[in-house]
Design a protein around this motif. Structure first.
Motif, mmCIF file in Angstrom:
data_model
loop_
_atom_site.group_PDB
_atom_site.id
_atom_site.type_symbol
_atom_site.label_atom_id
_atom_site.label_comp_id
_atom_site.label_asym_id
_atom_site.label_seq_id
_atom_site.Cartn_x
_atom_site.Cartn_y
_atom_site.Cartn_z
ATOM 1 N N VAL B 102 52.919 44.342 42.392
ATOM 2 C CA VAL B 102 51.600 43.758 42.150
ATOM 3 C C VAL B 102 51.699 42.233 42.072
ATOM 4 C CG1 VAL B 102 49.665 43.639 40.533
ATOM 5 C CG2 VAL B 102 50.716 45.830 41.014
ATOM 6 N N LEU B 103 52.852 41.732 41.570
ATOM 7 C CA LEU B 103 53.042 40.280 41.498
ATOM 8 C C LEU B 103 52.965 39.658 42.892
ATOM 9 C CD1 LEU B 103 53.767 37.794 39.808
ATOM 10 C CD2 LEU B 103 56.167 38.317 40.212
ATOM 11 N N ALA B 104 53.641 40.296 43.870
ATOM 12 C CA ALA B 104 53.608 39.765 45.234
ATOM 13 C C ALA B 104 52.188 39.806 45.792
ATOM 14 C CB ALA B 104 54.548 40.577 46.129
ATOM 15 N N LEU B 105 51.470 40.904 45.515
ATOM 16 C CA LEU B 105 50.094 41.028 45.999
ATOM 17 C C LEU B 105 49.218 39.904 45.439
ATOM 18 C CD1 LEU B 105 49.439 44.862 45.696
ATOM 19 C CD2 LEU B 105 49.502 43.516 47.803
ATOM 20 N N VAL B 106 49.385 39.656 44.131
ATOM 21 C CA VAL B 106 48.554 38.644 43.477
ATOM 22 C C VAL B 106 48.853 37.258 44.064
ATOM 23 C CG1 VAL B 106 48.200 37.438 41.297
ATOM 24 C CG2 VAL B 106 48.173 39.920 41.355
ATOM 25 N N ALA B 107 50.140 36.976 44.320
ATOM 26 C CA ALA B 107 50.505 35.675 44.883
ATOM 27 C C ALA B 107 49.893 35.510 46.270
ATOM 28 C CB ALA B 107 52.025 35.542 44.955
ATOM 29 N N TRP B 108 49.969 36.559 47.098
ATOM 30 C CA TRP B 108 49.372 36.490 48.437
ATOM 31 C C TRP B 108 47.850 36.440 48.343
ATOM 32 C CZ3 TRP B 108 51.231 36.213 53.487
ATOM 33 C CH2 TRP B 108 52.629 36.137 53.592
ATOM 34 N N GLY B 109 47.308 37.118 47.329
ATOM 35 C CA GLY B 109 45.854 37.114 47.136
ATOM 36 C C GLY B 109 45.313 35.723 46.896
ATOM 37 N N ALA B 110 46.113 34.867 46.249
ATOM 38 C CA ALA B 110 45.664 33.498 45.981
ATOM 39 C C ALA B 110 45.303 32.790 47.279
ATOM 40 C CB ALA B 110 46.753 32.723 45.241
ATOM 41 N N ARG B 111 46.071 33.074 48.355
ATOM 42 C CA ARG B 111 45.818 32.403 49.640
ATOM 43 C C ARG B 111 44.417 32.732 50.148
ATOM 44 N NH1 ARG B 111 50.778 30.970 52.093
ATOM 45 N NH2 ARG B 111 50.075 31.245 54.227
ATOM 46 N N ILE B 112 44.103 34.031 50.245
ATOM 47 C CA ILE B 112 42.813 34.439 50.801
ATOM 48 C C ILE B 112 41.667 34.009 49.886
ATOM 49 C CG2 ILE B 112 41.421 36.390 51.572
ATOM 50 C CD1 ILE B 112 43.738 35.929 53.364
ATOM 51 N N SER B 113 41.830 34.253 48.574
ATOM 52 C CA SER B 113 40.726 33.951 47.661
ATOM 53 C C SER B 113 40.386 32.462 47.686
ATOM 54 C CB SER B 113 41.072 34.397 46.247
ATOM 55 O OG SER B 113 41.123 35.801 46.203
ATOM 56 N N LEU B 114 41.414 31.607 47.635
ATOM 57 C CA LEU B 114 41.151 30.163 47.655
ATOM 58 C C LEU B 114 40.601 29.740 49.012
ATOM 59 C CD1 LEU B 114 44.196 28.693 45.689
ATOM 60 C CD2 LEU B 114 41.830 28.838 44.961
ATOM 61 N N LEU B 115 41.200 30.272 50.078
ATOM 62 C CA LEU B 115 40.752 29.900 51.431
ATOM 63 C C LEU B 115 39.284 30.245 51.623
ATOM 64 C CD1 LEU B 115 41.759 28.990 54.327
ATOM 65 C CD2 LEU B 115 41.792 31.416 54.855
ATOM 66 N N VAL B 116 38.913 31.485 51.280
ATOM 67 C CA VAL B 116 37.524 31.916 51.452
ATOM 68 C C VAL B 116 36.605 31.095 50.557
ATOM 69 C CG1 VAL B 116 35.922 33.821 51.067
ATOM 70 C CG2 VAL B 116 38.084 34.240 52.204
ATOM 71 N N GLY B 117 37.011 30.909 49.299
ATOM 72 C CA GLY B 117 36.166 30.157 48.363
ATOM 73 C C GLY B 117 35.898 28.751 48.843
ATOM 74 N N ILE B 118 36.942 28.070 49.305
ATOM 75 C CA ILE B 118 36.778 26.667 49.695
ATOM 76 C C ILE B 118 36.033 26.551 51.026
ATOM 77 C CG2 ILE B 118 38.042 24.583 50.345
ATOM 78 C CD1 ILE B 118 40.112 25.442 48.175
ATOM 79 N N SER B 119 36.376 27.405 52.003
ATOM 80 C CA SER B 119 35.673 27.295 53.299
ATOM 81 C C SER B 119 34.193 27.629 53.156
ATOM 82 C CB SER B 119 36.273 28.224 54.356
ATOM 83 O OG SER B 119 37.590 28.518 54.090
ATOM 84 N N ALA B 120 33.886 28.661 52.361
ATOM 85 C CA ALA B 120 32.477 29.018 52.175
ATOM 86 C C ALA B 120 31.730 27.865 51.515
ATOM 87 C CB ALA B 120 32.356 30.286 51.330
ATOM 88 N N THR B 121 32.408 27.187 50.590
ATOM 89 C CA THR B 121 31.761 26.068 49.912
ATOM 90 C C THR B 121 31.460 24.929 50.881
ATOM 91 O OG1 THR B 121 32.944 26.662 47.924
ATOM 92 C CG2 THR B 121 31.970 24.489 47.992
#
Lengths: 321, 315
Positions: B102-121
């Motif tokens: 789950v740690l690896a998933l969460v670390a990789w999740g940061a990439r998508i979540s931040l990318l989507v959040g910032i691009s949408a903004t």
């Protein structure tokens, strides 16, 4: 007041037309055979398909007029439930209103109380503590908070026993028309309602605090103090009267949005309301059902907004100009 | 401005040009100084400090995720670990429904979540600023139509609209970005519109108009620089909203099925029955990440608002 009410009603009607346009044309962007989307694997005889095709072969503007004049037509069935969509929706309104109504009343009372205490003495202990907690709650996805509550109090972790039921609105087999049945429903209501309350308490207390902070240093408050009024009276009879204006408008406006905000919470707690129905509809996707739900959510927000505007015109006559 | 434009009057063409350049450098220097002051004030605020630290951590995590947890550790077919296991050595957050850390998933999740959040903004801010300025500046049919459009979009409930759009467009990262971007601009547009109206009522804009300034000059030289601070503060708040929206969309199953975001992890956990299994280690880490990042952007936004709004600074 008459002209103000008329103008507001006009705006609401305009918005409703916009919603109808969006709702009609948006679903036309879907790729694929529209009849396949509407029926999706259901058996239909050739006559029914022919009738649908005849409808779809009309000019687009005529189809839109047909839709706009009777958006609540029961002619279309839900794909998943094979029943008219509006009948399906009707059954789900009650549970959602129960959940959202309970949560809104509690959230408003608690949120305003916290906001008033924090905003009256900004920067002091209570304000710092409550602002920190509310900002934290504000940042939480509601459904995640719900899952945490569920795992802690529904499943039970370690020494914690399972205190509350894990989902649904009542225990199967219990007659909900008896007092014992009401108690059962109330027990099922605790966790989902708490989840929504925690989310909205954060929002309401932040709004209440901000409007009260604006008034604390106003001249009329100083005058009230100079007259020798007690602190409680200065707050209740002078500062709050003014601070309540922006807050009440925002709280009223929010009621319309709470219903659609319950989508994720109802999903987590399998609460059989409109939110869970929406989740079911989009997992299909069940296009006719989704279209009807979107219309319902939007129209209810428009209606609540109109009521809020009219009430606000009564509370604060200045906005009528 | 007036100090710099002083020498222009009654001078020949040569000095007029240098006069104008002086004015421009002066205005630029002043703006730079104001920006430096704002940044310094911001970094001193406790909210600004906390926001910076949290975002710094997640930024580094997102960048280093492929180095810390090679992509093949996320492959369902390669894992040899037990499924839904509680935390143990090497797997501090336990494993997920397929036996992936789950740690690896969460670390990789940061990439998508931040990318989507910032691009949408970015989409939301560009749209909001354009519509806001246009509806405030043009007092004709265009302005009225844009104002109405903003009001309409504000009234349509956010989540149902997002759900409908995501269903119609289909699920991919780009579509999630677009959906969040085109549903979150109206609040910004309304703010920018109000600010535009207030700026255009000021005497120096009237003076500029009297001197023959065109629409383009007015908007880019006078309105835009004055609207930008507001947009900036709004941007950080909107990133918070966008990341929260992405989480909700993914939880509802409307995100990209092949992209690991924090919302997707939560959706998987919910679908795998993590709640009835009591698998808190599967639910808590991704949620905590969302809360921390949303909180960090909210704190930064609030600190920025305070720094940029002189009325609040004194309070």
């Amino acid at each position: 007041m008459g002209r103000y009410a008329l103008r507001r009603a006009g705006t609401a009607a305009g918005t409703a037309v916009f919603v109808l346009v969006v709702n009609f044309f948006l679903f036309r962007l879907l790729p694929g055979d529209p009849i396949g989307l509407i029926t999706r694997g259901r058996n239909m005889d050739a006559d029914q398909i022919r009738a649908l095709r005849a409808q779809l072969n009309k000019p687009v503007w005529q189809q839109f007029l047909d839709y706009a004049t009777n958006p609540f037509s029961t002619g279309v069935d839900s794909v998943k439930y094979s029943r008219p969509v509006w009948g399906l929706i009707g059954e789900r309104v009650g549970p959602t209103l129960l959940l959202v109504g309970t949560a809104t009343v509690i959230a408003t009372a608690v949120g305003l109380w916290i906001g008033i205490r924090a905003g009256w003495r900004p920067g002091q202990g209570f304000d710092r503590g409550s602002t920190a907690v509310t900002l934290l709650l504000y940042a939480m996805p509601e459904f995640w908070l719900g899952m945490l509550l569920l795992i802690a109090f529904g499943t039970g972790i370690g020494p914690l026993p399972a205190l509350f039921p894990i989902g649904g609105i009542s225990t199967p087999g219990v007659d909900t028309s008896t007092p014992a049945g009401w108690l059962d429903v109330a027990r099922h209501l605790v966790l989902p309602a708490t989840t929504i309350v925690l989310g909205y308490v954060a929002e309401y207390s932040l709004i209440m605090r901000a409007s009260l902070v604006d008034e604390v240093h106003a001249d009329y408050v100083t005058t009230a103090r100079a007259k020798g009024l007690k602190d409680v009276e200065v707050r209740r009879r002078h500062a709050l009267r003014n601070a309540m204006l922006p807050t009440s408008s925002l709280v009223l406006l929010n009621i319309g949005f709470v219903v659609s905000g319950a989508i994720t919470v109802e999903t987590v707690f399998s609460w059989p309301g409109l939110g869970l129905l929406t989740y079911d509809a989009l997992r299909g996707p069940d296009i006719p059902l989704l279209q009807a739900l979107f219309l319902l959510f939007s129209l209810s927000v428009i209606a609540v907004n109109l009521v809020a505007d009219l009430l606000y015109g009564v509370i604060d006559p200045r906005v009528r100009t | 401005m007036s100090a710099g434009t002083g020498p222009v009057s009654g001078a020949d063409a040569g000095t007029q040009r240098t006069g104008r350049q002086d004015a421009r450098t002066l205005a630029r220097a002043r703006r730079r100084a104001a920006l430096r002051r704002a940044v310094r004030d911001l970094l001193r605020k406790p909210g600004g400090v906390a926001g910076r630290v949290i975002l710094g951590f997640f930024g580094v995590l997102a960048l280093l995720a492929p180095l810390l947890f090679p992509a093949e550790t996320l492959e369902v077919t390669r894992t040899t670990q037990p499924k839904l296991a509680s935390p143990y050595a090497g797997y501090p957050f336990g494993t997920d429904r397929y036996g992936i850390s789950v740690l690896a998933l969460v670390a990789w999740g940061a990439r998508i979540s931040l990318l989507v959040g910032i691009s949408a903004t970015v989409i939301s801010m560009v749209l909001g600023t354009l519509v806001g300025i246009a509806s405030g500046h043009f007092r004709n049919l265009l302005g009225a139509v844009l104002e109405r459009l903003t009001d309409w979009f504000l009234v349509i409930p956010f989540l149902p609209l997002v759900i409908v759009l995501a269903t119609v467009l289909g699920s991919s990262i780009l579509n999630v970005v677009v959906v969040i971007g085109i549903t979150s601009w109206p609040a910004t547009a309304r703010l920018v519109r109000a600010q535009t109206l207030s700026i255009e009522a000021r005497p120096y804009v009237e003076r500029s108009r009297a001197l023959g300034a065109g629409e383009w000059h007015l908007v880019t030289r006078h309105v835009l620089p004055n609207v930008m601070p507001l947009v900036l503060a709004n941007t950080t708040l909107t990133v918070a909203v966008a990341i929260a929206s992405e989480t909700t969309l993914s939880f509802l199953g409307l995100g990209d099925p092949f992209a690991v975001s924090w919302g997707k992890i939560l959706d998987d956990a919910f679908g795998a029955g993590a709640i009835t299994a009591g698998a808190w280690w599967y639910l808590v880490p991704p949620g905590v990440c969302v809360v921390l990042v949303v909180l960090a952007f909210t704190l930064l936004g609030r600190a920025l608002e305070e720094v940029l709004d002189p009325r609040r600074r004194s309070a």
